[in-house]
Scaffold this active site. Structure first.
Site, PDB file in Angstrom:
ATOM      1  N   GLY A  70       0.850  -1.185   0.000  1.00  0.00           N
ATOM      2  CA  GLY A  70       0.000   0.000   0.000  1.00  0.00           C
ATOM      3  C   GLY A  70       0.881   1.227   0.000  1.00  0.00           C
ATOM      4  O   GLY A  70       2.075   1.141   0.308  1.00  0.00           O
ATOM      5  N   CYS A  97       5.288  -6.226   1.474  1.00  0.00           N
ATOM      6  CA  CYS A  97       5.652  -4.803   1.503  1.00  0.00           C
ATOM      7  C   CYS A  97       4.969  -4.111   2.692  1.00  0.00           C
ATOM      8  O   CYS A  97       5.285  -4.398   3.828  1.00  0.00           O
ATOM      9  CB  CYS A  97       5.320  -4.155   0.159  1.00  0.00           C
ATOM     10  SG  CYS A  97       6.080  -2.537  -0.036  1.00  0.00           S
ATOM     11  N   HIS A 186       8.285  -7.537  -3.641  1.00  0.00           N
ATOM     12  CA  HIS A 186       7.028  -7.918  -4.309  1.00  0.00           C
ATOM     13  C   HIS A 186       7.186  -9.238  -5.061  1.00  0.00           C
ATOM     14  O   HIS A 186       7.648  -9.249  -6.198  1.00  0.00           O
ATOM     15  CB  HIS A 186       6.583  -6.807  -5.267  1.00  0.00           C
ATOM     16  CG  HIS A 186       6.100  -5.600  -4.552  1.00  0.00           C
ATOM     17  ND1 HIS A 186       4.796  -5.457  -4.132  1.00  0.00           N
ATOM     18  CD2 HIS A 186       6.743  -4.489  -4.137  1.00  0.00           C
ATOM     19  CE1 HIS A 186       4.658  -4.308  -3.499  1.00  0.00           C
ATOM     20  NE2 HIS A 186       5.823  -3.698  -3.483  1.00  0.00           N
ATOM     21  N   ASP A 244     -17.100 -11.732 -22.930  1.00  0.00           N
ATOM     22  CA  ASP A 244     -17.755 -11.911 -21.630  1.00  0.00           C
ATOM     23  C   ASP A 244     -19.170 -12.477 -21.770  1.00  0.00           C
ATOM     24  O   ASP A 244     -19.515 -13.474 -21.129  1.00  0.00           O
ATOM     25  CB  ASP A 244     -17.794 -10.586 -20.845  1.00  0.00           C
ATOM     26  CG  ASP A 244     -16.412  -9.981 -20.694  1.00  0.00           C
ATOM     27  OD1 ASP A 244     -15.429 -10.722 -20.878  1.00  0.00           O
ATOM     28  OD2 ASP A 244     -16.307  -8.771 -20.415  1.00  0.00           O
TER      29      ASP A 244
END
Ligand code: XMP
Length: 527
Positions: A70, A97, A186, A244
């Site tokens: 964040g 993180c 990450h 979709d």
């Protein structure tokens, strides 16, 4: 969400398997990526907001939780925190993180402020004395991707520091007893080469998650959920030709067979050959009952004299709904409407920026007051999963890998008034752009590539004759999610071939331009 005749969408159509990993979102750029990576490791995952309480979280009975990164510093007033009681639920936890810093900060360790940050590639060195369970099989050093300012300096009681980087003295921390792990880097990004292995280790080995989220299980659980929701009822589905609605229809068809009827409203503003392909695929190959409404004339009639982009969008949207209502009104007993809503739409709804740039008309997004109960079988799936489901269900590549196409179709790619003649010209130019992109093997790299017809005319010379005709603009962009986009650096030779072919093969065009505007400041479509 609910009108008298609608139920809470997706409440029982979604295929959520028993075992779920919850990704707690602290405003990370990468929360969706983390959830996708977990699913790539065949464990079902969902994203939840960081405001979730311990009670709410426990009710979901997650097999593990991952605390995302964040943008905040744990030291800033009002910085997002995790409900402290969650740490006592004894759920295997991985902090990434900011998530790792929170584990340190909330459990009594120290996060150093204003340390020297690290952005980009760096080298992680495993602590040879305390390698820990997370890095047990890892190399002594590895390249990892960092993006942090603060850094953990002291681990909480009961934790061990297991690795460091030049500017993060504690780049990996863990407490096997508490089943908590944290990494400052990450693992979810491609720039951390051994990142997937780390996530695999956490999920499969340490948290004990079984890799059961497979294509077969997705299809089976979806089919069961659809059958349970629709019961003996009938459903209708508006097909747009896009992936979709196509996959949603194919799934529902697998669940309820002939009790599904699809409605394809042919606005006349589709790409060249698209309508034939939709009819061919669904009616002939999939054996789905399809009502093909040829409404091109009706759309053109209503669009006569309309030049303002927003007026055009509204006009097309309104006619669409009327035509759909008329077509679906004739289907007896249908009280379920199938929609192709995807998981990113679900996550983003409510949080999306309210500023209206364009009013979107989405063929899949019919208004809820159409008096149907919604069936949204893709509500828990990401686009790549939807494409895989589509392939597995036997839909052709042309549909499964089709580029996004706006609901208002070529109507928003013809600047000025839309006429039958202009539609025909643009369809041919657009087909050439797409053919050449495919011939160059760039179809899956390019997010969208298409032609736009301008309502100006330019002077040219062809075969010693002066011409005065319309220019076509080629638009090709790369993007991950259409929120931002970059103009595609297409090879000059490819642009040259497109330009030559359009001018030689399409009457009424004497000039071709290439749009070199990214988004922002431009939008992908011209109107
Ligand atoms: P813009 O032009 O806003 O487009 O950058 C972003 C993405 O959305 C598509 N688009 C639409 N899709 N109904 C849709 O279903 C619409 O009204 C609509 N307008 C734009 C566009 O093609 C791009 O992929």
């Amino acid at each position: 969400m609910s009108s008298p005749n609608t139920i809470d969408a997706g409440s029982n159509t979604v295929a959520a398997p028993a075992q779920v990993v919850l990704v707690v979102d602290f405003g990370a750029q990468y929360a969706q990526l983390i959830a996708r990576r977990v699913r790539e490791l065949q464990v079902y995952s969902e994203i939840v907001p960081h405001t979730i309480t311990a009670e709410e979280l426990a009710a979901r009975q997650p097999a593990a939780i991952i605390l995302s990164g964040g943008p905040a510093s744990v030291h800033v007033e009002g910085a997002p925190r995790l409900d402290q009681a969650i740490f006592d639920l004894d759920i295997p936890t991985l902090g990434i993180c900011y998530g790792a810093q929170l584990i340190a900060h909330q459990l009594g360790g120290t996060v150093g402020r204003n340390a020297q940050g690290e952005y980009g590639r760096t080298t992680l060195t495993r602590d040879p004395g305390t390698p820990g369970a997370l890095l047990a099989d890892a190399e002594a050093t590895q390249t990892v991707w960092m993006s942090h300012f603060d850094a953990i300096t002291v681990v909480p009681d009961g934790f061990e520091a297991c690795g460091s980087t030049p500017n993060a003295p504690v780049a990996v921390l863990e407490s096997e007893r508490r089943r908590m792990w944290g990494v400052q880097y990450h693992p979810e990004v491609g720039h951390t080469p051994a990142g997937m292995e780390l996530l695999r280790r956490f999920l499969h080995d340490l948290a004990g998650c079984a890799p059961t989220w497979t294509m077969d299980s997705i299809i089976d659980t979806s089919v069961d959920a659809i059958r349970a929701q629709i019961g003996p009822g009938r459903a209708i589905c508006g097909l747009s030709g896009g992936v979709d609605s196509a996959v949603a229809a194919a799934l529902v068809h697998r669940a309820i067979g002939p009790r599904l009827t699809c409605v394809y409203v042919d606005t006349g503003l589709m790409r060249l050959g698209e309508s034939d392909q939709v009819v061919e695929t669904f009616q002939k190959h999939q054996g789905i009952e399809l009502i093909h409404v040829r409404a091109g004339d009706r759309f053109l009639e209503r669009l006569a004299g309309v030049t303002d982009p927003e007026d055009k969008r509204k006009t097309i949207g309104e006619v669409f709904i009327r035509v759909f209502e008329e077509a679906s009104g004739g289907i007896e007993d249908a009280d379920f409407l199938v929609q192709g809503t995807l998981y990113p739409d679900v996550i983003e709804s409510g949080t999306a920026d309210a500023a209206k740039i364009k009013s979107h008309h989405n063929v899949g997004g019919l208004p809820e007051d159409l008096q149907f109960k919604l069936v949204e079988p893709l509500r828990n799936l990401f686009k790549d999963e939807v494409r895989n489901v589509g392939s597995e269900l036997g839909l052709p590549d042309e549909i499964v890998w089709r580029q996004p196409f706006p609901g208002p179709g070529l109507g928003v790619r013809i600047i000025g008034e839309v006429t039958a003649g202009k539609v025909a010209v643009l369809q041919r130019a657009d087909a050439i752009v797409r053919e050449e992109i495919a011939a160059a093997g760039l179809e899956r790299e390019i997010w969208q590539a298409f032609a736009v017809l301008a309502d100006i005319r330019t002077v040219g010379v062809m075969g010693d004759e002066r011409t005065y005709a319309h220019p076509v603009i080629i638009r090709a962009v790369t993007s991950d999610d259409a929120m931002t986009a970059d103009w595609a650096r297409l090879p000059y030779e490819l642009l040259e071939t497109m330009s030559n072919r359009i001018i030689n093969e399409v009457d009424g065009i004497n000039r071709v331009a290439y749009d070199v505007t990214s988004k922002p400041p431009g939008t992908i479509e011209w109107e």
